[in-house]
Design a protein around this motif. Sequence first.
Motif, PDB file in Angstrom:
ATOM      1  N   SER A  38      87.214  47.540  42.203  1.00  0.00           N
ATOM      2  CA  SER A  38      88.082  47.438  41.031  1.00  0.00           C
ATOM      3  C   SER A  38      87.345  47.852  39.760  1.00  0.00           C
ATOM      4  O   SER A  38      87.888  48.579  38.920  1.00  0.00           O
ATOM      5  N   VAL A  39      86.112  47.399  39.615  1.00  0.00           N
ATOM      6  CA  VAL A  39      85.312  47.766  38.433  1.00  0.00           C
ATOM      7  C   VAL A  39      85.074  49.274  38.402  1.00  0.00           C
ATOM      8  O   VAL A  39      85.239  49.924  37.358  1.00  0.00           O
ATOM      9  N   CYS A  40      84.712  49.842  39.534  1.00  0.00           N
ATOM     10  CA  CYS A  40      84.422  51.279  39.589  1.00  0.00           C
ATOM     11  C   CYS A  40      85.666  52.121  39.302  1.00  0.00           C
ATOM     12  O   CYS A  40      85.571  53.179  38.671  1.00  0.00           O
ATOM     13  N   GLU A  41      86.814  51.672  39.744  1.00  0.00           N
ATOM     14  CA  GLU A  41      88.041  52.412  39.478  1.00  0.00           C
ATOM     15  C   GLU A  41      88.366  52.433  37.991  1.00  0.00           C
ATOM     16  O   GLU A  41      88.871  53.429  37.465  1.00  0.00           O
ATOM     17  N   ARG A  42      88.041  51.350  37.279  1.00  0.00           N
ATOM     18  CA  ARG A  42      88.266  51.330  35.838  1.00  0.00           C
ATOM     19  C   ARG A  42      87.256  52.198  35.091  1.00  0.00           C
ATOM     20  O   ARG A  42      87.529  52.655  33.981  1.00  0.00           O
ATOM     21  N   LEU A  43      86.115  52.453  35.711  1.00  0.00           N
ATOM     22  CA  LEU A  43      85.115  53.327  35.109  1.00  0.00           C
ATOM     23  C   LEU A  43      85.329  54.803  35.451  1.00  0.00           C
ATOM     24  O   LEU A  43      84.684  55.673  34.874  1.00  0.00           O
ATOM     25  N   ARG A  44      86.227  55.076  36.377  1.00  0.00           N
ATOM     26  CA  ARG A  44      86.349  56.429  36.927  1.00  0.00           C
ATOM     27  C   ARG A  44      86.659  57.469  35.857  1.00  0.00           C
ATOM     28  O   ARG A  44      86.188  58.611  35.940  1.00  0.00           O
TER      29      ARG A  44
ATOM     30  N   MET B 139      83.091  40.524  47.067  1.00  0.00           N
ATOM     31  CA  MET B 139      82.305  41.293  46.113  1.00  0.00           C
ATOM     32  C   MET B 139      82.637  42.782  46.226  1.00  0.00           C
ATOM     33  O   MET B 139      82.712  43.484  45.215  1.00  0.00           O
ATOM     34  N   ALA B 140      82.849  43.243  47.446  1.00  0.00           N
ATOM     35  CA  ALA B 140      83.203  44.647  47.641  1.00  0.00           C
ATOM     36  C   ALA B 140      84.527  44.980  46.959  1.00  0.00           C
ATOM     37  O   ALA B 140      84.675  46.046  46.344  1.00  0.00           O
ATOM     38  N   LEU B 141      85.501  44.078  47.048  1.00  0.00           N
ATOM     39  CA  LEU B 141      86.791  44.300  46.393  1.00  0.00           C
ATOM     40  C   LEU B 141      86.643  44.311  44.874  1.00  0.00           C
ATOM     41  O   LEU B 141      87.220  45.161  44.187  1.00  0.00           O
ATOM     42  N   LEU B 142      85.890  43.370  44.341  1.00  0.00           N
ATOM     43  CA  LEU B 142      85.671  43.310  42.902  1.00  0.00           C
ATOM     44  C   LEU B 142      84.917  44.542  42.413  1.00  0.00           C
ATOM     45  O   LEU B 142      85.230  45.110  41.361  1.00  0.00           O
ATOM     46  N   HIS B 143      83.939  44.957  43.181  1.00  0.00           N
ATOM     47  CA  HIS B 143      83.157  46.140  42.820  1.00  0.00           C
ATOM     48  C   HIS B 143      84.035  47.383  42.781  1.00  0.00           C
ATOM     49  O   HIS B 143      83.941  48.204  41.862  1.00  0.00           O
TER      50      HIS B 143
ATOM     51  N   ASP C 178      87.081  52.355  24.468  1.00  0.00           N
ATOM     52  CA  ASP C 178      86.399  51.164  23.965  1.00  0.00           C
ATOM     53  C   ASP C 178      85.059  51.105  24.697  1.00  0.00           C
ATOM     54  O   ASP C 178      84.978  50.631  25.829  1.00  0.00           O
ATOM     55  N   PHE C 179      84.019  51.604  24.053  1.00  0.00           N
ATOM     56  CA  PHE C 179      82.749  51.711  24.749  1.00  0.00           C
ATOM     57  C   PHE C 179      82.123  50.352  25.036  1.00  0.00           C
ATOM     58  O   PHE C 179      81.339  50.206  25.975  1.00  0.00           O
ATOM     59  N   GLN C 180      82.463  49.348  24.261  1.00  0.00           N
ATOM     60  CA  GLN C 180      81.989  48.003  24.576  1.00  0.00           C
ATOM     61  C   GLN C 180      82.567  47.544  25.912  1.00  0.00           C
ATOM     62  O   GLN C 180      81.873  46.931  26.735  1.00  0.00           O
ATOM     63  N   TYR C 181      83.837  47.867  26.142  1.00  0.00           N
ATOM     64  CA  TYR C 181      84.503  47.545  27.412  1.00  0.00           C
ATOM     65  C   TYR C 181      83.787  48.239  28.571  1.00  0.00           C
ATOM     66  O   TYR C 181      83.484  47.617  29.594  1.00  0.00           O
ATOM     67  N   PHE C 182      83.476  49.527  28.409  1.00  0.00           N
ATOM     68  CA  PHE C 182      82.804  50.251  29.474  1.00  0.00           C
ATOM     69  C   PHE C 182      81.376  49.745  29.686  1.00  0.00           C
ATOM     70  O   PHE C 182      80.898  49.676  30.821  1.00  0.00           O
ATOM     71  N   GLU C 183      80.693  49.376  28.588  1.00  0.00           N
ATOM     72  CA  GLU C 183      79.351  48.812  28.719  1.00  0.00           C
ATOM     73  C   GLU C 183      79.391  47.541  29.570  1.00  0.00           C
ATOM     74  O   GLU C 183      78.532  47.317  30.429  1.00  0.00           O
ATOM     75  N   GLU C 184      80.384  46.703  29.322  1.00  0.00           N
ATOM     76  CA  GLU C 184      80.498  45.456  30.076  1.00  0.00           C
ATOM     77  C   GLU C 184      80.806  45.725  31.547  1.00  0.00           C
ATOM     78  O   GLU C 184      80.273  45.041  32.435  1.00  0.00           O
ATOM     79  N   LEU C 185      81.646  46.722  31.819  1.00  0.00           N
ATOM     80  CA  LEU C 185      81.930  47.077  33.203  1.00  0.00           C
ATOM     81  C   LEU C 185      80.675  47.589  33.901  1.00  0.00           C
ATOM     82  O   LEU C 185      80.414  47.240  35.067  1.00  0.00           O
ATOM     83  N   TYR C 186      79.892  48.397  33.203  1.00  0.00           N
ATOM     84  CA  TYR C 186      78.648  48.880  33.788  1.00  0.00           C
ATOM     85  C   TYR C 186      77.693  47.727  34.080  1.00  0.00           C
ATOM     86  O   TYR C 186      76.995  47.712  35.100  1.00  0.00           O
ATOM     87  N   ASP C 187      77.639  46.730  33.194  1.00  0.00           N
ATOM     88  CA  ASP C 187      76.782  45.570  33.427  1.00  0.00           C
ATOM     89  C   ASP C 187      77.199  44.826  34.693  1.00  0.00           C
ATOM     90  O   ASP C 187      76.349  44.435  35.511  1.00  0.00           O
ATOM     91  N   VAL C 188      78.512  44.630  34.850  1.00  0.00           N
ATOM     92  CA  VAL C 188      79.017  43.943  36.041  1.00  0.00           C
ATOM     93  C   VAL C 188      78.719  44.756  37.295  1.00  0.00           C
ATOM     94  O   VAL C 188      78.283  44.217  38.332  1.00  0.00           O
ATOM     95  N   ARG C 189      78.939  46.058  37.200  1.00  0.00           N
ATOM     96  CA  ARG C 189      78.664  46.934  38.337  1.00  0.00           C
ATOM     97  C   ARG C 189      77.189  46.856  38.745  1.00  0.00           C
ATOM     98  O   ARG C 189      76.859  46.754  39.933  1.00  0.00           O
ATOM     99  N   THR C 190      76.298  46.881  37.765  1.00  0.00           N
ATOM    100  CA  THR C 190      74.865  46.817  38.055  1.00  0.00           C
ATOM    101  C   THR C 190      74.494  45.508  38.744  1.00  0.00           C
ATOM    102  O   THR C 190      73.719  45.487  39.714  1.00  0.00           O
ATOM    103  N   LEU C 191      75.044  44.397  38.255  1.00  0.00           N
ATOM    104  CA  LEU C 191      74.757  43.096  38.861  1.00  0.00           C
ATOM    105  C   LEU C 191      75.185  43.059  40.329  1.00  0.00           C
ATOM    106  O   LEU C 191      74.435  42.576  41.195  1.00  0.00           O
ATOM    107  N   MET C 192      76.368  43.569  40.619  1.00  0.00           N
ATOM    108  CA  MET C 192      76.860  43.521  41.994  1.00  0.00           C
ATOM    109  C   MET C 192      76.073  44.449  42.910  1.00  0.00           C
ATOM    110  O   MET C 192      75.732  44.092  44.042  1.00  0.00           O
TER     111      MET C 192
END
Length: 236
Positions: free
Chosen positions: A159-165, A153-157, A80-94
């Motif tokens: 988690s986001v990166c692991e879902r993008l792995r 923030m480090a914990l949330l970050h 679901d590339f929309q899902y990954f796009e949103e994860l990348y957005d969150v990752r960039t913000l953090m």
Amino acid sequence: MTGNNAGQTRPANVAERIYQQLKTDIFDFQLLPGDRFSESEIAKRMNASRTPVREALYRLERDGFVQVYFRSGWQVRPFDFQYFEELYDVRTLMETAAVRRLCGLEDPAAHLQELTNHWCVTPDKRLSDSDQVAELDENFHFQLVALAGNKEMALLHRSVCERLRIIRRLDFTQHGRIAATYEEHRHILALIGQRHGDAVVAELSGHIESSKNTVRAITLQRIQEAKSRYNLNIRV
């Protein structure tokens, strides 16, 4: 080791073997996005009982690679590339928030020595194995956020990166991306050390965007190749 101890460790070892093999199959697109299968099928293929198979599958589910349908077995999670796009957005913000905070330190370079030792090296000392560089790259971004000092923030970050792995690891299979990553990371560290907040935010955002675009293109290509190889009609 006693017989009892050997018996106690065997199920965990079997579950780990199954987990690693299934994850490799997903990463290599031997198991395709959307593929369905049962625990019995995996147990037969892996020559194992259903207990370690179930343990491995639930671990893969927690990692975001598969999903369970309690009445109809398991499925490799569709892309679901929309899902990954949103994860990348969150990752960039953090990450951009983290580097701004680092630039506000009195001597940010002093906090970056370990990262500098890994990334600010001559080309002959750079790693070339894509899996090793993927792991080192992930740790680079983890440490940037961790050094900013916000533990939540480090914990949330992380988690986001692991879902993008599942897709980020493909970045370093592309020719030239390893060298580019070393150069981009070196530049990011230099800008932080010089406390150039706006410049490092722009550089880091571009670095993440470049990685995102690369892995999207590779993922689509790999899926199309797998579709042709297996003559499957899957939706991407």
